[in-house]
Enzyme design. Sequence first.
Site, PDB file in Angstrom:
ATOM      1  N   SER A 253       3.274 -45.955 -58.776  1.00 60.31           N
ATOM      2  CA  SER A 253       4.464 -47.142 -58.721  1.00 60.31           C
ATOM      3  C   SER A 253       4.813 -48.023 -59.054  1.00 60.31           C
ATOM      4  CB  SER A 253       4.301 -47.352 -56.557  1.00 60.31           C
ATOM      5  OG  SER A 253       4.038 -45.975 -56.144  1.00 60.31           O
TER       6      SER A 253
ATOM      7  N   GLU B 289      -3.611 -51.738 -46.090  1.00 58.96           N
ATOM      8  CA  GLU B 289      -2.421 -50.862 -45.975  1.00 58.96           C
ATOM      9  C   GLU B 289      -2.044 -50.610 -44.641  1.00 58.96           C
ATOM     10  OE1 GLU B 289      -0.096 -48.282 -49.524  1.00 58.96           O
ATOM     11  OE2 GLU B 289      -2.720 -47.636 -48.864  1.00 58.96           O
TER      12      GLU B 289
ATOM     13  N   GLN C 196      -1.872 -49.722 -58.189  1.00 60.05           N
ATOM     14  CA  GLN C 196      -2.598 -49.341 -57.886  1.00 60.05           C
ATOM     15  C   GLN C 196      -2.905 -47.839 -58.729  1.00 60.05           C
ATOM     16  OE1 GLN C 196      -2.180 -47.204 -54.455  1.00 60.05           O
ATOM     17  NE2 GLN C 196      -3.904 -48.676 -53.474  1.00 60.05           N
ATOM     18  N   GLY C 197      -3.724 -48.315 -59.831  1.00 65.23           N
ATOM     19  CA  GLY C 197      -4.477 -46.772 -60.290  1.00 65.23           C
ATOM     20  C   GLY C 197      -5.608 -45.700 -59.575  1.00 65.23           C
ATOM     21  N   TYR C 198      -5.181 -45.263 -58.487  1.00 66.69           N
ATOM     22  CA  TYR C 198      -5.821 -44.049 -58.200  1.00 66.69           C
ATOM     23  C   TYR C 198      -5.571 -42.460 -58.567  1.00 66.69           C
ATOM     24  CZ  TYR C 198      -7.390 -47.530 -54.532  1.00 66.69           C
ATOM     25  OH  TYR C 198      -8.566 -48.851 -54.297  1.00 66.69           O
TER      26      TYR C 198
ATOM     27  N   SER D 189      -2.391 -36.099 -48.628  1.00 60.08           N
ATOM     28  CA  SER D 189      -0.861 -34.906 -47.354  1.00 60.08           C
ATOM     29  C   SER D 189      -1.310 -34.920 -46.054  1.00 60.08           C
ATOM     30  CB  SER D 189      -1.476 -34.419 -48.182  1.00 60.08           C
ATOM     31  OG  SER D 189      -2.540 -33.509 -47.903  1.00 60.08           O
ATOM     32  N   ASN D 190      -0.356 -34.458 -45.298  1.00 57.15           N
ATOM     33  CA  ASN D 190      -0.121 -34.214 -43.643  1.00 57.15           C
ATOM     34  C   ASN D 190      -2.232 -32.867 -43.960  1.00 57.15           C
ATOM     35  OD1 ASN D 190       1.465 -35.813 -43.182  1.00 57.15           O
ATOM     36  ND2 ASN D 190       2.316 -33.988 -42.294  1.00 57.15           N
ATOM     37  N   GLU D 191      -2.221 -32.575 -44.832  1.00 58.22           N
ATOM     38  CA  GLU D 191      -3.266 -30.857 -44.459  1.00 58.22           C
ATOM     39  C   GLU D 191      -4.339 -32.736 -44.266  1.00 58.22           C
ATOM     40  OE1 GLU D 191       0.639 -29.137 -44.860  1.00 58.22           O
ATOM     41  OE2 GLU D 191      -0.931 -30.700 -46.008  1.00 58.22           O
TER      42      GLU D 191
END
EC number: 1.3.99.-
Length: 385
Positions: free
Chosen positions: A161, A244, A126-128, A364-366
């Site tokens: 990944s 996902e 995946q290229g994001y 991220s969580n933020e």
Amino acid sequence: MQDVEEFRAQVRGWLADNLAGEFAALKGLGGPGREHEAFEERRAWNQRLAAAGLTCLGWPEEHGGRGLSTAHRVAFYEEYARADAPDKVNHFGEELLGPTLIAFGTPQQQRRFLPRIRDVTELWCQGYSEPGAGSDLASVATTAELDGDQWVINGQKVWTSLAHLSQWCFVLARTEKGSQRHAGLSYLLVPLDQPGVQIRPIVQITGTAEFNEVFFDDARTDADLVVGAPGDGWRVAMATLTFERGVSTLGQQIVYARELSNLVELARRTAAADDPLIRERLTRAWTGLRAMRSYALATMEGPAVEQPGQDNVSKLLWANWHRNLGELAMDVIGKPGMTMPDGEFDEWQRLYLFTRADTIYGGSNEIQRNIIAERVLGLPREAKG
């Protein structure tokens, strides 16, 4: 359609018969932070699954899948985890790109790529994310320009990944000059084995290197390998991310359940379970896992149209839970976990180190909390500057 319990029994029997001999040594291998383990052997195992019709279970039959229900797929993941079967190698193809091509791809793209995904003959990444566009994915700077019958791609992706083990990458690139944010992006299918692509593995704190930097320097792909309309890449990319969740997320949780079960056994063996605080934290981990399962099932069985914030809540739940599990593992081990690398507790040390990133990668969580606050609860946007 086959009865769910009959299908479950069939899967259980097949795994018992086939996860033996040369494949017996693969039990428990792979998973987050361990994708490198026996990769080619796990690929061969994945191909045996495909030959038995045990991949792409939710794909429509006309696209080479089984067309099975959510309940069937849940049963498969439960039996797969119960057998301690190895992590599959083609998650990005089977669970992400495949459904995206079924939803948005042209008939030619579907005929070209879906059989090779199903048979595990081509692997995808995946290229994001980019150095300046991680959680803020709309800041993508990689460009692609049409040159005759090909796109010419320039830019850099990061934290990709398994790029070093993949043949193809689905890439989010900016195809309209002067466009900003969500506009002007396209979703391209790019071959990695070409002179214009350079892949550099990133050595992580765990000592492994599943993530990569990917550099595109006048890399090329055919003009007809854009999924959806040119300029509509943001919509396609977001659809990919929704795949996902659901059964894929539930499968992830089943792996987590195996980790928790192993940690409970370790706590008993080391007498850490004699500590009432450790017992309470193990209990909270179990209840948290059940809550995540209930949430995943509710979102899968809910309205066909996804509700705003579902993905963001799911990401917060599993990221926090898994990071806490890594911390709990170190407390169960105690001092030896800090002073004895490459020893009896290596698996748990690696889990702890890898889970530090759970609340960062994938948004991220933020960022997740901001999205929930602004787009679901209608709160004012976060102040900038």
